[in-house]
Structures are given as C-alpha cells and as structure tokens.
Motif scaffolding. Structure first.
Motif, PDB file in Angstrom:
ATOM      1  N   ALA A  61       0.830  -1.207   0.000  1.00  0.00           N
ATOM      2  CA  ALA A  61       0.000   0.000   0.000  1.00  0.00           C
ATOM      3  C   ALA A  61       0.862   1.253   0.000  1.00  0.00           C
ATOM      4  CB  ALA A  61      -0.921  -0.011   1.224  1.00  0.00           C
ATOM      5  N   TRP A  62       1.986   1.211   0.733  1.00  0.00           N
ATOM      6  CA  TRP A  62       2.896   2.365   0.756  1.00  0.00           C
ATOM      7  C   TRP A  62       3.527   2.590  -0.606  1.00  0.00           C
ATOM      8  CZ3 TRP A  62       8.347   2.440   0.250  1.00  0.00           C
ATOM      9  CH2 TRP A  62       8.927   3.688   0.493  1.00  0.00           C
ATOM     10  N   LEU A  63       3.952   1.502  -1.274  1.00  0.00           N
ATOM     11  CA  LEU A  63       4.551   1.630  -2.602  1.00  0.00           C
ATOM     12  C   LEU A  63       3.545   2.199  -3.607  1.00  0.00           C
ATOM     13  CD1 LEU A  63       6.640  -1.687  -2.946  1.00  0.00           C
ATOM     14  CD2 LEU A  63       7.501   0.639  -2.591  1.00  0.00           C
ATOM     15  N   VAL A  64       2.308   1.719  -3.523  1.00  0.00           N
ATOM     16  CA  VAL A  64       1.280   2.200  -4.450  1.00  0.00           C
ATOM     17  C   VAL A  64       0.981   3.678  -4.195  1.00  0.00           C
ATOM     18  CG1 VAL A  64      -1.157   1.999  -5.081  1.00  0.00           C
ATOM     19  CG2 VAL A  64       0.250  -0.066  -4.828  1.00  0.00           C
ATOM     20  N   PHE A  78      -7.262  -3.213  -5.013  1.00  0.00           N
ATOM     21  CA  PHE A  78      -7.604  -2.163  -4.047  1.00  0.00           C
ATOM     22  C   PHE A  78      -6.390  -1.344  -3.610  1.00  0.00           C
ATOM     23  CE2 PHE A  78     -10.010  -6.131  -3.226  1.00  0.00           C
ATOM     24  CZ  PHE A  78     -11.223  -5.757  -3.785  1.00  0.00           C
ATOM     25  N   GLY A  79      -5.415  -1.222  -4.490  1.00  0.00           N
ATOM     26  CA  GLY A  79      -4.244  -0.437  -4.161  1.00  0.00           C
ATOM     27  C   GLY A  79      -3.258  -1.138  -3.255  1.00  0.00           C
ATOM     28  N   LEU A  80      -3.342  -2.466  -3.158  1.00  0.00           N
ATOM     29  CA  LEU A  80      -2.411  -3.217  -2.312  1.00  0.00           C
ATOM     30  C   LEU A  80      -1.263  -3.819  -3.107  1.00  0.00           C
ATOM     31  CD1 LEU A  80      -4.956  -5.084  -0.006  1.00  0.00           C
ATOM     32  CD2 LEU A  80      -3.581  -3.075   0.569  1.00  0.00           C
ATOM     33  N   SER A  81      -1.524  -4.195  -4.360  1.00  0.00           N
ATOM     34  CA  SER A  81      -0.480  -4.780  -5.200  1.00  0.00           C
ATOM     35  C   SER A  81       0.148  -3.713  -6.083  1.00  0.00           C
ATOM     36  CB  SER A  81      -1.058  -5.881  -6.100  1.00  0.00           C
ATOM     37  OG  SER A  81      -0.079  -6.315  -7.040  1.00  0.00           O
ATOM     38  N   PRO A  82       1.485  -3.627  -6.096  1.00  0.00           N
ATOM     39  CA  PRO A  82       2.153  -2.630  -6.936  1.00  0.00           C
ATOM     40  C   PRO A  82       2.289  -3.062  -8.391  1.00  0.00           C
ATOM     41  CG  PRO A  82       3.775  -3.832  -5.666  1.00  0.00           C
ATOM     42  CD  PRO A  82       2.429  -4.350  -5.235  1.00  0.00           C
ATOM     43  N   LEU A  83       1.640  -4.166  -8.773  1.00  0.00           N
ATOM     44  CA  LEU A  83       1.682  -4.646 -10.153  1.00  0.00           C
ATOM     45  C   LEU A  83       0.279  -4.617 -10.752  1.00  0.00           C
ATOM     46  CD1 LEU A  83       4.054  -7.764  -9.915  1.00  0.00           C
ATOM     47  CD2 LEU A  83       4.648  -5.414 -10.512  1.00  0.00           C
ATOM     48  N   PRO A  84       0.163  -4.554 -12.089  1.00  0.00           N
ATOM     49  CA  PRO A  84      -1.161  -4.597 -12.727  1.00  0.00           C
ATOM     50  C   PRO A  84      -1.901  -5.892 -12.413  1.00  0.00           C
ATOM     51  CG  PRO A  84       0.540  -3.902 -14.280  1.00  0.00           C
ATOM     52  CD  PRO A  84       1.250  -4.372 -13.064  1.00  0.00           C
ATOM     53  N   LEU A  85      -3.197  -5.887 -12.643  1.00  0.00           N
ATOM     54  CA  LEU A  85      -4.048  -7.020 -12.282  1.00  0.00           C
ATOM     55  C   LEU A  85      -3.601  -8.313 -12.951  1.00  0.00           C
ATOM     56  CD1 LEU A  85      -6.572  -8.196 -10.955  1.00  0.00           C
ATOM     57  CD2 LEU A  85      -7.891  -7.412 -12.932  1.00  0.00           C
ATOM     58  N   ARG A  86      -3.333  -8.260 -14.257  1.00  0.00           N
ATOM     59  CA  ARG A  86      -2.976  -9.484 -14.973  1.00  0.00           C
ATOM     60  C   ARG A  86      -1.684 -10.105 -14.424  1.00  0.00           C
ATOM     61  NH1 ARG A  86       0.405 -10.557 -19.187  1.00  0.00           N
ATOM     62  NH2 ARG A  86      -0.061 -12.445 -20.413  1.00  0.00           N
ATOM     63  N   LEU A  87      -0.668  -9.277 -14.205  1.00  0.00           N
ATOM     64  CA  LEU A  87       0.604  -9.800 -13.694  1.00  0.00           C
ATOM     65  C   LEU A  87       0.458 -10.276 -12.257  1.00  0.00           C
ATOM     66  CD1 LEU A  87       3.388  -7.440 -15.106  1.00  0.00           C
ATOM     67  CD2 LEU A  87       2.934  -9.833 -15.670  1.00  0.00           C
ATOM     68  N   THR A  88      -0.310  -9.564 -11.451  1.00  0.00           N
ATOM     69  CA  THR A  88      -0.532  -9.989 -10.066  1.00  0.00           C
ATOM     70  C   THR A  88      -1.198 -11.355 -10.024  1.00  0.00           C
ATOM     71  OG1 THR A  88      -0.706  -7.705  -9.283  1.00  0.00           O
ATOM     72  CG2 THR A  88      -1.680  -9.402  -7.910  1.00  0.00           C
ATOM     73  N   ALA A  89      -2.218 -11.551 -10.863  1.00  0.00           N
ATOM     74  CA  ALA A  89      -2.919 -12.829 -10.880  1.00  0.00           C
ATOM     75  C   ALA A  89      -2.036 -13.942 -11.435  1.00  0.00           C
ATOM     76  CB  ALA A  89      -4.196 -12.699 -11.716  1.00  0.00           C
ATOM     77  N   LEU A  90      -1.314 -13.659 -12.513  1.00  0.00           N
ATOM     78  CA  LEU A  90      -0.472 -14.684 -13.133  1.00  0.00           C
ATOM     79  C   LEU A  90       0.632 -15.132 -12.179  1.00  0.00           C
ATOM     80  CD1 LEU A  90      -0.084 -16.204 -15.813  1.00  0.00           C
ATOM     81  CD2 LEU A  90       1.451 -14.362 -16.540  1.00  0.00           C
ATOM     82  N   GLY A 196      10.302  -8.972 -16.411  1.00  0.00           N
ATOM     83  CA  GLY A 196      11.294  -8.158 -15.727  1.00  0.00           C
ATOM     84  C   GLY A 196      10.802  -7.601 -14.405  1.00  0.00           C
ATOM     85  N   LEU A 197      10.135  -8.432 -13.610  1.00  0.00           N
ATOM     86  CA  LEU A 197       9.553  -7.962 -12.354  1.00  0.00           C
ATOM     87  C   LEU A 197      10.630  -7.782 -11.286  1.00  0.00           C
ATOM     88  CD1 LEU A 197       6.341 -10.169 -12.151  1.00  0.00           C
ATOM     89  CD2 LEU A 197       6.660  -7.950 -13.258  1.00  0.00           C
ATOM     90  N   GLU A 198      10.519  -6.713 -10.530  1.00  0.00           N
ATOM     91  CA  GLU A 198      11.444  -6.458  -9.428  1.00  0.00           C
ATOM     92  C   GLU A 198      11.070  -7.341  -8.240  1.00  0.00           C
ATOM     93  OE1 GLU A 198      12.762  -4.787  -5.770  1.00  0.00           O
ATOM     94  OE2 GLU A 198      10.712  -4.434  -6.480  1.00  0.00           O
ATOM     95  N   ALA A 199      12.076  -7.785  -7.494  1.00  0.00           N
ATOM     96  CA  ALA A 199      11.892  -8.836  -6.491  1.00  0.00           C
ATOM     97  C   ALA A 199      10.859  -8.480  -5.425  1.00  0.00           C
ATOM     98  CB  ALA A 199      13.235  -9.162  -5.832  1.00  0.00           C
ATOM     99  N   VAL A 200      11.007  -7.323  -4.808  1.00  0.00           N
ATOM    100  CA  VAL A 200      10.112  -6.966  -3.710  1.00  0.00           C
ATOM    101  C   VAL A 200       8.685  -6.799  -4.209  1.00  0.00           C
ATOM    102  CG1 VAL A 200       9.571  -5.170  -2.024  1.00  0.00           C
ATOM    103  CG2 VAL A 200      11.938  -5.934  -2.318  1.00  0.00           C
ATOM    104  N   ARG A 201       8.499  -6.132  -5.339  1.00  0.00           N
ATOM    105  CA  ARG A 201       7.148  -5.915  -5.872  1.00  0.00           C
ATOM    106  C   ARG A 201       6.481  -7.237  -6.258  1.00  0.00           C
ATOM    107  NH1 ARG A 201       6.216  -0.490  -7.118  1.00  0.00           N
ATOM    108  NH2 ARG A 201       8.072   0.796  -6.779  1.00  0.00           N
ATOM    109  N   ALA A 202       7.260  -8.156  -6.832  1.00  0.00           N
ATOM    110  CA  ALA A 202       6.695  -9.460  -7.177  1.00  0.00           C
ATOM    111  C   ALA A 202       6.286 -10.225  -5.928  1.00  0.00           C
ATOM    112  CB  ALA A 202       7.711 -10.265  -7.986  1.00  0.00           C
ATOM    113  N   THR A 203       7.105 -10.161  -4.881  1.00  0.00           N
ATOM    114  CA  THR A 203       6.790 -10.846  -3.632  1.00  0.00           C
ATOM    115  C   THR A 203       5.529 -10.274  -2.996  1.00  0.00           C
ATOM    116  OG1 THR A 203       9.146 -11.222  -3.264  1.00  0.00           O
ATOM    117  CG2 THR A 203       7.695 -11.498  -1.380  1.00  0.00           C
TER     118      THR A 203
END
Length: 338
Positions: A61-64, A78-90, A196-203
């Motif tokens: 949430a802080w990153l977003v 809801f502003g919790l994932s710093p990645l788009p919906l498709r990448l977050t779900a995949l 090319g996802l960054e480690a912390v954001r992917a986690t």
C-alpha cells in the motif's frame, strides 16, 4: 549519541547467505515436522499467507501510494499490489497459491529427505526447460549435463516410491506433489523473467493475490465444514509460530536476504551457495526428525547438488544470466531477483 555500527558489503553478503541457506533448510525440516502436529496442509498455507500479509500488504500500500503521488502507478487489488491485475494474478497463481498448497500437502505424504532433493533439485530442471520453451533460452552442453545429473538424482530418491505406488504406499504422492510445487515455482520464475519484475514488488503481489483470493474463501469453507481444517482446534501458539516462520521468515526475511546475497555474490555464486540446501536439509531430517539415511538418498543428494553446480557454470558460448541461477532463487521461501 554513538553512531550505529556499519557493516561492510562483504559482511552483509555473507550474513545474507547464511540467513538464506538457514531459512530454506529450516523450511523443509519444519514443514515436515508440522505435518505431524495439529494443522492440516491448507491450514499451514493459510498461516503462511496471513503472516506474510501482515508485513507485505502495508508495504504494498505504501509503494502504491508513493507511485500514485509520482503519477506512475500501475496497481491492482484495491491499491495493495504494486503490479497490474494481470501480472498480479499470473504470478500469484503460481508463486503465491499453487506452490504453497502443493508443497505443504506433499509433506503430509513424503519425508523431508525426499523434499530436500526433489524440490530444490527439480526446480532448475523445470525452469531450464520452460525457459527454453517460452523464452527461447539455449541449453548448453554443460547445462544439459547438470540437468541429466538432477534427473538421475531425482530418480534415485523418488523412483522407488513410484515403483511401489500399487503396493498401497503414499510416499509417491508426496514426491509428485514436491515435483509439482517445483514446477509451479518454475512457472513463477518464468513470469518474473519474462516481464522483468522487481523482487520486492513481485513478492508483495503474490502475497496480495493469495491473501485476497485464498484467505477469505478458505475461512468461509472451513467455517461451513466444507473443507478439512483444524484451525479452530489447533493451539494458538502453533498458528502464531507458523505465521511467523512460514510467513515472515520464509517469505519476507529470506526474500530480503536472498536479494542482498545476489547483490554481493551475483546469481552464479549465489546458486552455488544455495546448492548446500539439499544436503543440509537431508541431514536436518536425519538429525531432528529421525528419518533414515538410505544409500539412495545420499546418492540423490550428491547427484542433485552436482547437477545444480554444473548447471550454473558459464560456458564460453552462453551469454546472459544462467537459467539455473534464476531457478534456485525461487526455492522454498526465496524470491527471484528479476
């Protein structure tokens, strides 16, 4: 006020390596030990996700919020994932849900010594094959030799249980689940590399996805008695321990430690260090869980470890980062340095 002590890059790198190998090894031993206690496998996954979410959801949430203030937000859930919906779900399906559910269920059927070889061992195998298929990476002769050693080591460990599948044993189920968990994490590795996802954001993203989709659904199904859950009857101390170790320890702490290890040692040397995990986990299963150390297990550990080391060697014709280095980065709790 005295200044806070400052550690050298070498000290931080070595410390990160020790933490990474220690947590990955403990993950296998503790997960198997947990299978004989109060919680069901999906309960442990539930605790893992909730524990990681306590740290990573506020972080996300802080990153977003920061990205939105800079006008560069591409968030979801809801502003919790710093990645788009498709990448977050995949990424979340493979790295957040499938891996945890398959791995923890496997520990209820097969010993930790099998997991020690089959999960970190088959991970570079699956990732290399998927990278060749999806990313068009070339499999060099040296890497092919490493993969052959890994397959042979896996057969030494899991082959016997598969041969006795019709005899009524259940170990083969755990072996297949461990292989499936490694395959799921390999798929996540490919998603991270391809985009090319960054480690912390992917986690953060995979934790957000698992928390939003799995946690409420599992809680409702468990409350209705539609799934086997022991959360209501398990000691609160055990649930808290699983949240802290499986969630905060295996996901958050080992993720940060692995990233720092990569920064100092690089992906190739880091993978060589993590090649210690199969042997240490197998020895830990013998020492702490009383599992027998059969000759085929010793042979499997040695072959898989040698295969990983061969697989991360650079060849003169090969360019770029070795596939196996990326693969092993995703072992039990570690993150990918995308």
């Amino acid at each position: 006020m005295p200044e806070a002590p400052r550690f050298s890059a070498r000290t931080i790198g070595i410390g990160a390596a020790v933490v990474t190998v220690g947590v990955w090894t403990a993950f296998i031993v503790i997960a198997r030990a947990s299978a004989g206690r109060s919680l069901a496998p999906f309960d442990i996954a539930f605790a893992r996700i909730c524990g990681a979410a306590l740290v990573l959801l506020p972080w996300g949430a802080w990153l977003v919020t920061r990205a939105r203030a800079e006008g560069s937000a591409a968030d979801s859930f809801f502003g919790l994932s710093p990645l788009p919906l498709r990448l977050t779900a995949l990424a979340g399906v493979f790295g957040g849900l499938a891996y945890a559910l398959l791995a923890y269920t496997g520990f209820f059927f097969a010993p930790a010594s099998h997991a020690a070889v089959l999960m970190p061992g088959s991970l570079p195998l699956w990732t290399t094959l998927l990278a060749a298929l999806v990313l068009r990476d070339r499999i060099t002769p040296l890497r092919a030799l490493g993969l052959a050693l890994i397959v042979l080591g896996d057969l030494f460990v899991g082959g016997a249980s598969l041969l006795h599948a019709l005899d009524g044993g259940a170990v083969w189920k755990g072996d297949l689940l461990f292989m499936g968990a490694a395959f799921s994490w390999a798929c996540y590795s490919i998603v991270v590399r391809r985009h090319g996802l960054e480690a912390v954001r992917a986690t953060i993203a995979i934790t957000v996805f698992a928390f939003v989709t799995f946690v409420p659904a599992y809680a409702l199904l468990a409350a209705a008695g539609l799934v086997t859950s022991r959360l209501a009857s398990a000691p609160a101390g055990e649930i808290l321990f699983q949240m802290l170790f499986q969630g905060v320890g295996s996901v958050v702490i080992s993720g940060i430690a692995f990233t720092r290890m990569i920064q100092y040692f690089g992906p190739v040397r880091s993978t060589m260090i993590t090649a210690l995990v199969p042997g240490l986990s197998a020895l830990g299963a013998v020492a702490f869980l009383g599992e027998p150390l059969y000759w085929n297990l010793v042979a499997g550990v040695l072959l898989v470890t040698a295969g990983i080391l061969f697989g991360v060697q650079r060849s003169g014709a090969a360019g770029g980062r070795p596939v196996a280095a990326v693969a092993v980065a995703g072992t039990p709790g570690g993150r990918i340095d995308g």
